[in-house]
Scaffold this motif. Structure first.
Motif, PDB file in Angstrom:
ATOM      1  N   ALA A 245       0.849  -1.186   0.000  1.00 41.13           N
ATOM      2  CA  ALA A 245       0.000   0.000   0.000  1.00 41.13           C
ATOM      3  C   ALA A 245       0.885   1.237   0.000  1.00 41.13           C
ATOM      4  O   ALA A 245       1.955   1.243   0.594  1.00 41.13           O
ATOM      5  CB  ALA A 245      -0.899  -0.005   1.237  1.00 41.13           C
ATOM      6  N   LYS A 247       2.034   5.205  -2.199  1.00 42.50           N
ATOM      7  CA  LYS A 247       2.228   5.852  -3.501  1.00 42.50           C
ATOM      8  C   LYS A 247       3.419   5.243  -4.216  1.00 42.50           C
ATOM      9  O   LYS A 247       4.525   5.228  -3.678  1.00 42.50           O
ATOM     10  CB  LYS A 247       2.438   7.357  -3.301  1.00 42.50           C
ATOM     11  CG  LYS A 247       1.118   8.090  -3.247  1.00 42.50           C
ATOM     12  CD  LYS A 247       1.239   9.564  -3.475  1.00 42.50           C
ATOM     13  CE  LYS A 247      -0.160  10.153  -3.575  1.00 42.50           C
ATOM     14  NZ  LYS A 247      -0.225  11.571  -3.329  1.00 42.50           N
ATOM     15  N   VAL A 428      -6.269   4.265  -6.568  1.00 42.90           N
ATOM     16  CA  VAL A 428      -7.154   5.402  -6.357  1.00 42.90           C
ATOM     17  C   VAL A 428      -6.395   6.689  -6.632  1.00 42.90           C
ATOM     18  O   VAL A 428      -5.170   6.726  -6.561  1.00 42.90           O
ATOM     19  CB  VAL A 428      -7.748   5.460  -4.924  1.00 42.90           C
ATOM     20  CG1 VAL A 428      -8.521   4.204  -4.604  1.00 42.90           C
ATOM     21  CG2 VAL A 428      -6.679   5.743  -3.889  1.00 42.90           C
ATOM     22  N   VAL A 475      -1.671   3.080  -4.364  1.00 45.68           N
ATOM     23  CA  VAL A 475      -1.978   1.665  -4.516  1.00 45.68           C
ATOM     24  C   VAL A 475      -2.593   1.186  -3.211  1.00 45.68           C
ATOM     25  O   VAL A 475      -2.046   1.428  -2.131  1.00 45.68           O
ATOM     26  CB  VAL A 475      -0.701   0.857  -4.811  1.00 45.68           C
ATOM     27  CG1 VAL A 475      -1.033  -0.627  -4.955  1.00 45.68           C
ATOM     28  CG2 VAL A 475      -0.024   1.380  -6.064  1.00 45.68           C
TER      29      VAL A 475
ATOM     30  N   SER B 234       0.142   5.235   4.987  1.00 45.43           N
ATOM     31  CA  SER B 234      -0.013   3.848   4.534  1.00 45.43           C
ATOM     32  C   SER B 234       0.430   2.917   5.638  1.00 45.43           C
ATOM     33  O   SER B 234       1.395   3.208   6.343  1.00 45.43           O
ATOM     34  CB  SER B 234       0.840   3.594   3.290  1.00 45.43           C
ATOM     35  OG  SER B 234       0.349   4.329   2.210  1.00 45.43           O
ATOM     36  N   GLY B 235      -0.282   1.820   5.788  1.00 40.02           N
ATOM     37  CA  GLY B 235       0.109   0.856   6.800  1.00 40.02           C
ATOM     38  C   GLY B 235      -1.102   0.147   7.353  1.00 40.02           C
ATOM     39  O   GLY B 235      -2.190   0.214   6.786  1.00 40.02           O
ATOM     40  N   GLU B 395     -11.775   2.255  -2.550  1.00 41.27           N
ATOM     41  CA  GLU B 395     -11.614   3.678  -2.298  1.00 41.27           C
ATOM     42  C   GLU B 395     -12.404   4.009  -1.033  1.00 41.27           C
ATOM     43  O   GLU B 395     -13.514   3.518  -0.856  1.00 41.27           O
ATOM     44  CB  GLU B 395     -12.166   4.485  -3.481  1.00 41.27           C
ATOM     45  CG  GLU B 395     -12.038   5.984  -3.311  1.00 41.27           C
ATOM     46  CD  GLU B 395     -12.746   6.764  -4.445  1.00 41.27           C
ATOM     47  OE1 GLU B 395     -12.953   6.190  -5.536  1.00 41.27           O
ATOM     48  OE2 GLU B 395     -13.081   7.939  -4.214  1.00 41.27           O
ATOM     49  N   VAL B 412      -8.390  11.122  -0.462  1.00 42.09           N
ATOM     50  CA  VAL B 412      -8.769   9.816  -0.988  1.00 42.09           C
ATOM     51  C   VAL B 412      -7.700   8.757  -0.662  1.00 42.09           C
ATOM     52  O   VAL B 412      -6.515   8.978  -0.857  1.00 42.09           O
ATOM     53  CB  VAL B 412      -9.086   9.899  -2.500  1.00 42.09           C
ATOM     54  CG1 VAL B 412      -7.914  10.393  -3.300  1.00 42.09           C
ATOM     55  CG2 VAL B 412      -9.587   8.572  -3.034  1.00 42.09           C
ATOM     56  N   PHE B 413      -8.136   7.653  -0.060  1.00 46.39           N
ATOM     57  CA  PHE B 413      -7.234   6.573   0.337  1.00 46.39           C
ATOM     58  C   PHE B 413      -7.930   5.241   0.095  1.00 46.39           C
ATOM     59  O   PHE B 413      -9.047   5.219  -0.434  1.00 46.39           O
ATOM     60  CB  PHE B 413      -6.801   6.744   1.807  1.00 46.39           C
ATOM     61  CG  PHE B 413      -7.903   6.579   2.823  1.00 46.39           C
ATOM     62  CD1 PHE B 413      -8.827   7.599   3.039  1.00 46.39           C
ATOM     63  CD2 PHE B 413      -8.025   5.413   3.577  1.00 46.39           C
ATOM     64  CE1 PHE B 413      -9.848   7.461   3.987  1.00 46.39           C
ATOM     65  CE2 PHE B 413      -9.040   5.265   4.526  1.00 46.39           C
ATOM     66  CZ  PHE B 413      -9.951   6.289   4.726  1.00 46.39           C
ATOM     67  N   THR B 414      -7.263   4.155   0.434  1.00 49.57           N
ATOM     68  CA  THR B 414      -7.877   2.839   0.236  1.00 49.57           C
ATOM     69  C   THR B 414      -7.922   2.064   1.541  1.00 49.57           C
ATOM     70  O   THR B 414      -7.096   2.269   2.426  1.00 49.57           O
ATOM     71  CB  THR B 414      -7.093   1.978  -0.760  1.00 49.57           C
ATOM     72  OG1 THR B 414      -5.801   1.723  -0.205  1.00 49.57           O
ATOM     73  CG2 THR B 414      -6.947   2.657  -2.115  1.00 49.57           C
ATOM     74  N   ALA B 416      -8.082  -2.067   2.601  1.00 48.57           N
ATOM     75  CA  ALA B 416      -7.941  -3.391   1.993  1.00 48.57           C
ATOM     76  C   ALA B 416      -7.926  -4.456   3.079  1.00 48.57           C
ATOM     77  O   ALA B 416      -7.450  -4.224   4.191  1.00 48.57           O
ATOM     78  CB  ALA B 416      -6.660  -3.461   1.163  1.00 48.57           C
ATOM     79  N   GLY B 451      -5.837  -2.591   6.584  1.00 50.49           N
ATOM     80  CA  GLY B 451      -4.811  -2.101   5.665  1.00 50.49           C
ATOM     81  C   GLY B 451      -5.240  -0.790   5.033  1.00 50.49           C
ATOM     82  O   GLY B 451      -6.318  -0.715   4.447  1.00 50.49           O
ATOM     83  N   ILE B 452      -4.402   0.238   5.157  1.00 46.98           N
ATOM     84  CA  ILE B 452      -4.710   1.558   4.620  1.00 46.98           C
ATOM     85  C   ILE B 452      -3.661   1.901   3.562  1.00 46.98           C
ATOM     86  O   ILE B 452      -2.461   1.716   3.792  1.00 46.98           O
ATOM     87  CB  ILE B 452      -4.637   2.633   5.744  1.00 46.98           C
ATOM     88  CG1 ILE B 452      -5.600   2.301   6.887  1.00 46.98           C
ATOM     89  CG2 ILE B 452      -4.905   4.027   5.183  1.00 46.98           C
ATOM     90  CD1 ILE B 452      -7.052   2.332   6.511  1.00 46.98           C
ATOM     91  N   GLY B 453      -4.119   2.392   2.416  1.00 44.82           N
ATOM     92  CA  GLY B 453      -3.191   2.857   1.389  1.00 44.82           C
ATOM     93  C   GLY B 453      -3.380   4.350   1.189  1.00 44.82           C
ATOM     94  O   GLY B 453      -4.437   4.806   0.806  1.00 44.82           O
ATOM     95  N   GLY B 454      -2.337   5.116   1.492  1.00 47.45           N
ATOM     96  CA  GLY B 454      -2.410   6.566   1.333  1.00 47.45           C
ATOM     97  C   GLY B 454      -1.148   7.058   0.670  1.00 47.45           C
ATOM     98  O   GLY B 454      -0.701   6.467  -0.306  1.00 47.45           O
ATOM     99  N   SER B 455      -0.577   8.111   1.205  1.00 45.23           N
ATOM    100  CA  SER B 455       0.609   8.702   0.568  1.00 45.23           C
ATOM    101  C   SER B 455       1.845   7.860   0.850  1.00 45.23           C
ATOM    102  O   SER B 455       1.890   7.136   1.833  1.00 45.23           O
ATOM    103  CB  SER B 455       0.832  10.104   1.094  1.00 45.23           C
ATOM    104  OG  SER B 455       1.018  10.048   2.482  1.00 45.23           O
TER     105      SER B 455
END
Lengths: 479, 455
Positions: A245, A247, A428, A475, B234-235, B395, B412-414, B416, B451-455
Motif C-alpha cells: 500500500a 504511492k 485510487v 496503490v 499507509s500501513g 476507495e 482519498v485513500f484505500t 484493503a 490495511g490503509i493505502g495513502g501517501s
C-alpha cells in the motif's frame, strides 16, 4: 446460417409520429423528440460445461422528450399503440413545466402535425455477417463450449463460467425539427470467469471481449483465446502475495487498462457534469490538463467496435472527437442539451441504455492514443513499482474527480524487471492530478470492452490505451 | 424473425397476460411460472432553482419461466399482444430444452405470506407541484445551508408505484403492491482549493414523511466535514467503521451467504455450516418483513413467504439463503430468498434487508483511545470487492484519530483486507443500527487492524 432481411418494416408510421410530436408540444415546449425501440436479446450461461441459464426477450417501448429552454421533460411507456402514444404525448405535455408559457404554444392539440420529415441517411459503419437473430442458440452454445474447453482444467482452474450475450436494438428517432432516423445496432459478447483453486488458495480470472458485430467476431477473437486468457489470469494470480500500500510508480497495461482514463477523465469531460460546473475540467478548454505525451480520443466511428455509434440516440451521425491533444483540452463530449447549456458543438454523443432513459452525453470508444515508447522501455524506467497488467472496473465522483479502479492481474516491478505476482491492488487517485503524472506512453494501443453506467443507464463502451507509465499513484494493498 | 407492426397492436394488461399465458401453457401441458410487473414513477431533478429534468414512467412486462423435463427456460416480453406472448412462451420452452436438467427444480403453490403494508396511503393525493416542491426545497435548503456549497449536481425527488404478480400452473396466485417516495441531494463544497462531494437521502413509504430541510442540512454537513482533508498514511491501523459504511460492505459480500454460490463452488463459506466464522459479537440477520426496509417483500420472486433468517449467530455460521431449487439440492427448505431483477432477470438467490444486530458499545466507546482511522464511506465495490475470495480493496472516505480524538479528514485513500478476517477481527459493536441505501443496516464496529493505502 441465414441473415435476416435488412428491409424490416419501419417501427412507426410517420403520420402517427408527427401527430405525437405535435401533441406533445401543446403545452408550449420548444422541441419534442420521439424514441421508439424494439430490442431482442439473448443470454446464455454455462457453469462447469452445463447450460444453467437460457433466457432473453423483447424490450419494447417508446419515450417522448420535451425541451423547454434547457429544461427536460421525459416520459415513456410500453404501450406503443396509437392510443398509448397519444396518451403518452398528452401526459408529457401536461407535466407542468410549460406553466406560464402555455400561450407561446403554436400548435393545437388536435393538429395532425404536418411535419415534413427529413430522413437521416444512416450509413452502417459495419454490417453483421452472422447476425445474432439468424443464428440458432445451439450454435451459440457451441461457441461457449469451445471457450469452456480452453479454460477448464488448465493449471489449477477448477471452476469455469461462460456467459454469452447478444442484443439487437432497432430504434427510430424523430423530432419536431423534422428529423427522422432509423438504426439497427448489433452487439455480441462472450465472458469467461475461471476460478483457480489449490487448497485454501483461490483466485478468479475474468476476460470478456465483445464487438458491435455479429458472431463473425468470434472468428477473429476465438472462444478458445477468451477461455485461455481467463485461465491464464486465474493461474497467474493463484499464489500471488498481497500488494503493498502507498504511492508508487505504476505501469498500466494496454486494452482494458484504458479504464483509468475512462474513470479519471472521461466522465469529467461529459457535458452532463461540465454544464453543472460539477466537473474538474469545466472552464479549462484550450488549457493544458495533461502531460504533453497524452492525446486522448473519443471515437464512435470505429466500424464493428463495441462502442460504435452509427447515429446517436438524438439522431446525429457519430464522429471522432479529439478530447486532449498533446496535453491540451480540445473538446468535451457533448449532447443536445449539453450544447444548449455550454455552447460547445454537439459531438454525436447523446446515448441511452434504452427507451426508459432520456439521452445524455456519454462516451463511445475512448482511448489514449499511441506514443513512441515500447512497453519494455516503460517498465525499465521503474526501480520499485507495480505493473498492473489487466484491470477490473472502476468508478469516479465527477464533481471531485476522485476515482478508483481494481486491478485483476498485477506484478511487482523491481529494478526495471517484472517480478512476482501480487493481488488485491486497487488504484485510487484524482483525475486532474494523475493526468499530469502520465510520463510515458507506449505504442501498443488496443481496446477493451465494458458496460458503462451513468445517468442515462448502462451502455457498451470501449476503453483503451497503449501501456502507460504513471509517475506515482496510490496503490491500495494490504502489505 | 417476424416483426410487429407497431402503432396498431392490441396490448393486454399484465393480469390479462397472466391469464392468457397460463391458459396457453395448460393447453400445451407446459409447467409455467409468470412473473409480471407494472410500475409507474415520477422523478424530478432540480438545478439552479428550477426543474432541470422531469420524468414520468410507465413500464410493464412479463417474465416467463417454463419447466420442461426438469430444466428451466426463461423469456420475457414488454410487448403484451397475444402474438408476442405466444412467441415468449415458445421461446421459454425452447430455452428449457437447451438447459441441463437440475435435481430439485419445481414449481410450488406456496402457503400464505405474512401481511405487510408496503403501500401506505398511496400517491394519488399528491400533486405534481408537491413533488416538484420537494426537489426545489432540497436544492435551496442545501444551497443556503453553508457558503462553501458551490453547486448541487445531484438532487431530486423520485417515487414509484409498483404492482407485481406471480402465478404458476400449480395454482399459485399472488399479487403485491409497493410504493415508495424518496429524495436525495449531493452538494459539491469547496474551500481553499479543495473540492468535496457527499450527500444524504431519505426513503419512505409515505410522501408526507419526506423532510427536505433535514436531508439537505445533513447532506451539507456530510460534505463540509470532508474539507480540510490531509493525506492518509499507509500501513495497518486499528479502525472504526461507521454503521452506514459497514452496511455497504455487508451487502457487497452478501453473495457468500447464497446457497447458489455455495453449490457452484464460489463461496468461501462452502462446507462451513455450523463453524465459527466471525467474532462472537457478530449476529447477522436477513429480514424481508421489516415494514420500513428498502427491500421488504411479503414473498420472494417465486412466491415463497418471507420470514427473518439468521445467517450468523454469535459468530457461528447458522444458515445460507436459499430459493426453492438450491434448497432442494442442499436438503433443506426455501428460506424465501429467490431473487430476480424484474421480469427481465432469471431467478437466483439474494438478500432482502441484511443487518448486523446492534451490540452494547456506545459510539464514544468505539473511538476511545483510537489511533487510526474512522472509515465513513467506501466506493468501487463492484470491482474492488471479490465475493469469491472475500478480498477487498476499496476507495475510502474517513478521518484520522489520535488517542481517541478526531484530527482531520483524509484525502482519498484505500482500505484493503478480507471480509471474513474483518468479521473475525471485530472487537466492539456499537449500540445503534444505521441503514445504507444498499438496503443493509449495521452498527459502527471497531476492528484491530485494517490495511490503509495513502501517501
Amino acid at each position: 446460417m441465414t441473415a435476416p432481411s435488412l428491409t424490416t418494416p419501419q417501427l412507426l408510421d410517420s403520420h402517427l409520429a408527427a401527430e405525437v410530436l405535435t401533441l406533445a408540444r401543446a403545452g408550449g415546449a420548444d422541441f419534442s423528440e420521439l424514441f421508439v425501440e424494439d430490442t431482442v436479446n439473448t443470454t446464455l450461461r454455462l457453469h462447469q460445461g452445463e447450460v444453467k441459464d437460457a433466457g432473453g426477450g423483447n424490450l419494447f417501448g417508446a419515450g417522448v422528450r420535451l425541451l423547454y429552454g434547457t429544461r427536460v421533460v421525459y416520459a415513456y411507456t410500453n404501450d406503443v399503440t396509437a392510443s398509448g402514444l397519444r396518451e403518452l404525448a398528452d401526459s408529457v405535455s401536461r407535466a407542468g413545466l410549460g406553466q406560464g408559457r402555455a400561450d407561446s404554444g403554436e400548435v393545437g392539440r388536435d393538429g395532425a402535425g404536418g411535419l415534413d420529415f427529413r430522413k437521416v441517411e444512416v450509413k452502417p459503419l459495419y454490417v453483421a455477417r452472422e447476425h445474432p437473430l439468424g443464428v440458432q442458440r445451439r450454435e451459440k452454445l457451441a461457441l461457449m463450449r469451445r471457450a469452456h474447453g480452453a479454460a477448464a482444467g488448465v493449471g489449477d482452474v477448477k471452476t469455469v463460467d461462460v456467459t454469452y450475450l447478444d442484443r439487437v436494438q432497432r430504434v427510430l428517432i424523430a423530432n419536431s425539427d423534422g428529423l427522422w432516423a432509423e438504426d439497427e445496432r448489433v452487439w455480441s459478447r462472450l465472458v469467461v470467469n475461471a476460478i483457480a483453486q489449490d487448497g485454501t488458495f483461490r483466485e478468479n480470472g475474468y476476460y470478456g471481449p465483445g464487438a458491435g458485430q455479429g458472431l463473425e467476431f468470434f472468428e477473429t477473437v476465438t472462444p478458445e483465446s477468451i477461455g485461455a486468457e481467463a485461465a491464464r489470469i486465474a493461474n497467474a494470480m493463484l499464489r500471488a502475495t498481497y500488494a503493498p500500500a502507498g504511492k508508487l510508480p505504476v505501469v498500466i497495461g494496454n486494452e482494458f487498462g484504458g479504464v483509468i482514463f475512462h474513470e479519471a477523465c472521461g466522465h469529467s469531460l461529459e457535458t452532463t457534469g461540465v454544464e453543472k460546473n460539477a466537473s474538474v475540467f469545466a472552464g479549462q478548454m484550450g488549457q493544458p490538463i495533461a502531460h504533453e505525451s497524452v492525446t486522448a480520443i473519443d471515437d464512435g466511428t470505429i466500424g464493428g467496435s463495441w462502442g460504435m455509434v452509427n447515429v446517436d440516440d438524438e439522431g446525429m451521425p457519430s464522429q471522432r472527437t479529439v478530447l486532449i491533444d498533446k496535453g491540451v483540452l480540445k473538446s468535451f463530449i457533448v449532447d443536445k442539451v449539453g450544447a444548449l447549456k455550454t455552447g460547445y458543438a454537439r459531438t454525436g454523443s447523446g446515448r441511452r441504455q434504452d427507451y426508459t432513459f432520456a439521452p445524455a452525453s456519454r462516451m463511445r470508444s475512448t482511448f489514449i492514443d499511441n506514443g513512441e515508447a515500447t512497453p519494455d522501455e516503460l517498465i525499465r524506467q521503474v526501480t520499485h513499482g507495480i505493473y498492473a497488467r489487466t484491470m477490473g472496473g472502476g468508478s469516479v465522483t465527477p464533481g471531485t474527480g476522485d476515482y478508483n479502479f481494481a486491478v485483476n492481474e498485477a506484478y511487482m516491478i523491481r529494478d526495471g524487471e517484472v517480478a512476482e505476482p501480487i493481488k488485491g491492488a486497487s488504484l485510487v487517485g484524482n483525475g486532474a492530478q494523475d493526468l499530469k503524472n502520465i510520463v510515458g506512453v507506449a505504442n501498443d494501443l488496443s481496446l477493451g470492452q465494458g458496460m458503462c453506467g451513468s445517468i442515462s443507464g448502462s451502455i457498451p463502451t470501449d476503453v483503451g490505451q497503449p501501456h502507460i507509465l504513471i509517475s506515482e499513484i496510490t496503490v491500495g494493498g494490504r502489505a | 424473425m417476424t416483426r410487429m407492426e407497431l402503432g396498431s397492436t392490441e396490448q393486454l394488461s399484465i393480469e390479462a397476460a397472466r391469464t392468457y399465458l397460463l391458459e396457453r401453457a395448460g393447453e400445451r401441458g407446459v409447467a409455467l411460472e409468470v412473473f409480471a410487473q407494472r410500475q409507474s414513477s415520477t422523478s424530478v431533478q432540480a438545478f439552479g432553482g428550477e426543474v432541470s429534468q422531469f420524468k414520468l414512467a410507465n413500464r410493464q412486462g412479463v417474465g416467463l419461466r417454463a419447466l420442461v423435463g426438469g430444466a428451466w427456460g426463461y423469456s420475457f416480453s414488454e410487448n403484451l399482444s397475444p402474438a408476442a406472448l405466444d412467441r415468449a412462451l415458445d421461446s421459454a420452452v425452447e430455452n428449457a430444452q437447451l438447459v441441463h436438467p437440475e435435481r430439485g427444480a419445481a414449481l410450488v403453490a406456496w402457503g400464505e405470506p405474512p401481511a405487510l403494508d408496503l403501500y401506505g396511503e398511496g400517491l394519488s393525493g399528491v400533486s405534481v407541484e408537491q413533488k416538484v416542491g420537494v426537489a426545489l426545497a432540497l436544492e435551496s435548503a442545501a444551497k443556503e445551508a453553508d457558503p462553501r456549497v458551490t453547486t448541487i449536481p445531484y438532487g431530486g425527488y423520485q417515487d414509484g408505484d409498483i404492482h407485481a404478480l406471480i402465478a404458476n400452473t400449480e395454482g399459485l396466485e399472488r399479487t403485491d403492491a409497493q410504493l415508495y417516495a424518496m429524495q436525495y441531494v449531493y452538494p459539491l463544497v469547496s474551500e481553499d482549493g479543495q473540492t468535496k462531494m457527499s450527500g444524504d437521502w431519505q426513503f419512505t413509504r409515505e410522501f408526507t414523511e419526506l423532510d427536505p430541510t433535514r436531508t439537505a442540512l445533513s447532506a451539507v454537513e456530510k460534505a463540509t466535514r470532508l474539507l480540510g482533508a490531509r493525506p492518509a498514511p499507509s500501513g495497518t491501523f486499528p479502525a472504526v467503521f461507521s454503521g452506514e459504511c459497514l452496511a455497504e460492505v455487508l451487502m457487497l459480500f452478501s453473495p457468500i451467504f447464497s446457497g447458489r454460490m455455495v453449490e457452484e463452488g464460489k463461496s468461501p463459506l462452502a462446507g462451513r455450516l455450523g463453524e465459527t466464522i466471525a467474532s462472537p459479537l457478530v449476529t447477522l440477520v436477513d429480514d424481508a418483513t421489516l415494514p420500513r426496509g428498502l427491500s421488504s417483500r411479503a414473498f420472494d420472486a417465486e412466491g415463497c413467504p418471507s420470514a427473518p433468517l439468521t445467517l450468523v449467530d454469535g459468530g457461528r455460521l447458522s444458515a445460507f439463503m436459499h430459493n426453492q431449487d438450491t434448497a432442494a439440492r442442499a436438503g433443506t427448505v426455501s428460506t424465501g430468498h429467490a431473487s430476480r431483477h424484474g421480469y427481465q432477470g432469471t431467478v437466483s438467490v439474494g438478500p432482502s434487508n441484511l443487518m448486523l444486530l446492534a451490540g452494547n458499545t456506545p459510539a464514544a466507546g468505539l473511538t476511545g483511545g483510537l489511533t487510526g482511522v474512522r472509515v465513513t464511506g467506501v466506493s468501487g465495490g463492484h470491482a474492488g470487492a471479490n465475493p469469491i475470495t472475500g478480498d477487498f480493496s476499496l476507495e475510502a472516505e474517513g478521518f484520522w484519530f489520535e488517542n481517541g480524538a478526531e484530527q482531520h479528514p483524509l484525502e482519498v485513500f484505500t482500505v484493503a483486507g478480507n471480509f471474513l478476517e474483518l468479521l473475525a477481527g471485530i472487537e466492539a459493536v456499537g449500540d445503534e443500527i444505521e441503514w445504507s441505501n444498499y438496503s443493509a443496516g449495521a452498527p459502527a464496529v471497531r476492528v484491530g487492524a485494517l490495511g490503509i493505502g495513502g501517501s
